[in-house]
Write an enzyme that holds these catalytic residues in place. Structure first.
Site, mmCIF file in Angstrom:
data_model
loop_
_atom_site.group_PDB
_atom_site.id
_atom_site.type_symbol
_atom_site.label_atom_id
_atom_site.label_comp_id
_atom_site.label_asym_id
_atom_site.label_seq_id
_atom_site.Cartn_x
_atom_site.Cartn_y
_atom_site.Cartn_z
ATOM 1 N N TYR A 4 -4.663 1.180 1.195
ATOM 2 C CA TYR A 4 -3.623 0.355 0.565
ATOM 3 C C TYR A 4 -4.337 -0.732 -0.236
ATOM 4 O O TYR A 4 -4.211 -1.917 0.033
ATOM 5 C CB TYR A 4 -2.711 -0.280 1.612
ATOM 6 N N ARG A 5 -5.108 -0.310 -1.194
ATOM 7 C CA ARG A 5 -5.993 -1.203 -1.942
ATOM 8 C C ARG A 5 -5.247 -2.449 -2.424
ATOM 9 O O ARG A 5 -4.145 -2.353 -2.959
ATOM 10 C CB ARG A 5 -6.554 -0.453 -3.138
#
Length: 537
Positions: free
Chosen positions: A480-481
């Site tokens: 979930y950059r």
């Protein structure tokens, strides 16, 4: 760590042109221009791919197909605007040797190389950069080879999760693989960053079932588990692949699935005691039968009752690796607030459950690669170690309703995740976490004002939840950059900047990742604004 030995994929003779390129650049007095870098790179490819025509795999910005190739796998519309940084060249390799040559040619002229498998990186790091770059788009390298006798599959990095599931289904109705629920996600990034899905409480993560891998290293060599060594193999299972090289393929061990599984989706609003449901969900979802995964999604919505204009909807979506006759009594006892009955449940086979979770209707749809329409989006993440009280939840609901658009997704841990050591792979978020939070906001209006509005919303909600989530570090999920938690300029303070986000993504595993990175890529060629930094030895 023992240095990896070159395999026979590139011969000594085929390496000679690369030496010539390096010498010619080093003797040049003038700094290379963008145009000269392009010409030199393409000449290097042409000479070493041994064909005069490479137009089917190389797309310059002047190529008529460039824009369509670039946008085909951009999943976040924020990074598909006229002002978005774009690659000098896109290379779409057809063979693994093309990847090797592209790495060596790009490195020889000092141009950054980025690798894209499915384009789902939430911050677009696989296809944008603040410095000149060349993009490797892996979508042609998508072969999946199954060996059911040994219950393994070799999956190339450009394959999607949907294609993996489809190929397994073609051969078996009693095998599956524990990976994500979005079928268009690319294998390369999903697996290397951890790769969770709705069977993780039973089987752990994707990386817990990887038994081999092939990667092109900074020297252009194809190395596997044996030749890369245990340390690098450890790093590319949860530490991300982009910091260490170009992932070509993973060999995965399939898992057994029953012929009958059960799914359900139950929704409740605040007026239907959603808060009590969430309180009980926290007590049950991380601790129940490991065959049961119950994702909880929380959305601000328009109210249909009373004077309240806005309310909150809680939605529980589930996969149970068993039949309805076992599931309903289990949740009637453990989770009575849910109010589950047989009529709410659907028995099906495993591939049908993959379709259910993805909102699809036929297995052939798993082979689709095009999203309906890429939305503008922002994501963030957190981990929760202690249950949030009812008062705390009600306070959060008020903030969500005030903000208006940002949703929360709670993904339960427990089960197998509690049994695997935090340093068994580079992915550290195992025992001790009750659930992971995904913050999610999407919008359709282009422009700076809309982006500021919606990203401000999600950042405020993230700030509001500070008292309720993990601390020291406040952990985050690599896949979930989120660039809000720190970026790296790769200057003199590269290690210090990398430690800021690295500790959040990897906890104490960060330090081992830095050591491995320094050994295998000491010049920090494979990098992005959140890659693993090197350290001076």
């Amino acid at each position: 760590m023992e240095k990896p030995t070159p395999l026979a994929t590139i011969s000594v003779t085929s390496m000679i042109p690369f030496v010539i390129v390096l010498v010619s650049l080093q003797t040049s007095c003038a700094a290379p221009t963008t145009e000269s870098m392009y010409v030199t790179f393409v000449d290097c490819l042409r000479n070493n791919i041994n064909t005069p025509n490479i137009s089917n795999i190389v797309f310059a910005q002047t190529n008529a197909s460039y824009a369509s190739v670039l946008s085909a796998y951009i999943r976040n519309a924020r990074f598909n605007t006229s002002s978005s940084p774009k690659p000098l060249v896109i290379v779409t390799p057809l063979r693994e040797s093309h990847v090797q040559i592209a790495v060596i040619c790009a490195k020889s002229i000092g141009v950054q190389l980025k690798t894209r498998s499915g384009g789902h990186d939430f911050e677009g790091l696989s296809y944008i950069s603040g410095e000149p770059f060349i993009m490797l788009d892996m979508f042609n390298l998508r072969n999946i080879t199954l060996d059911l006798e040994n219950e393994v599959a070799v999956v190339q990095a450009g394959a999607t999760l949907g294609e993996v599931y489809y190929r397994i289904w073609e051969e078996s109705n009693v095998h599956g693989f524990p990976a994500g629920v979005c079928p268009t996600v690319g294998v390369g990034g999903h697996f290397s960053g951890g790769g969770y899905g709705n069977m993780m409480r039973k089987y752990g993560l994707s990386i817990d079932h990887i038994i081999d891998a092939q990667i092109v290293d900074v020297k252009g060599r194809i190395i596997n588990k044996e030749s890369m060594g245990e340390e690098l193999f450890w790093a590319i299972r949860g530490g991300g692949g982009a910091s260490f090289g170009v992932i070509l393929s993973y060999t995965i061990k399939l898992v057994p699935v029953p012929k009958v599984v059960t799914v359900f989706r139950v929704e409740k609003t605040l007026e239907q005691n959603a808060t009590d449901l969430v309180v009980q969900w926290q007590q049950v979802a991380p601790h129940t039968d490991e065959r049961l995964f119950m994702r909880l999604q929380l959305h601000p919505v328009n109210s249909m009752v009373g004077e309240r204009q806005k309310t909150l909807r809680a939605e529980v979506t589930s996969l149970f690796l068993g039949g309805v006759d076992e599931l309903v009594p289990l949740l009637d006892k453990e989770f009575p607030t849910l109010g589950l009955n047989k009529e709410s449940c659907i028995e099906m086979n495993w591939i049908e459950s993959a379709l259910f979770w993805a909102g699809l209707h036929h297995p052939d749809a798993l082979l689709g690669r095009k999203p309906n329409s890429p939305k503008f989006l922002k994501r963030k993440s957190d981990y929760v170690k202690t249950p949030i009280s009812k008062d705390g939840l009600e306070w959060i609901w008020k903030r969500m309703i005030e903000l208006g658009q940002t949703s929360l997704v709670f993904n339960p841990y427990g089960g197998r995740m509690n049994e695997i050591s935090v340093n068994a792979t580079a992915f550290p978020h195992r025992a001790g976490n009750l659930f992971k939070i995904e913050y999610s906001v999407n919008w359709e209006e282009p422009g700076v004002a809309a982006e500021k509005n919606f990203t401000t919303q999600i950042r405020r909600l993230y700030s509001y939840l500070t008292p309720f989530v993990s601390k020291n570090p406040r952990s985050a999920f690599l896949n979930y950059r989120d660039l809000d938690i720190g970026i790296n300029h790769h200057g003199n303070n590269s290690y210090q900047e990398g430690e800021v986000y690295g500790i959040k993504y990897f906890n104490n595993n960060f330090y081992r990742l830095v050591k491995i990175k320094t050994e295998v890529d000491p010049e920090n060629y494979f990098r992005n604004v959140q890659s693993i930094p090197t350290v001076k030895l």
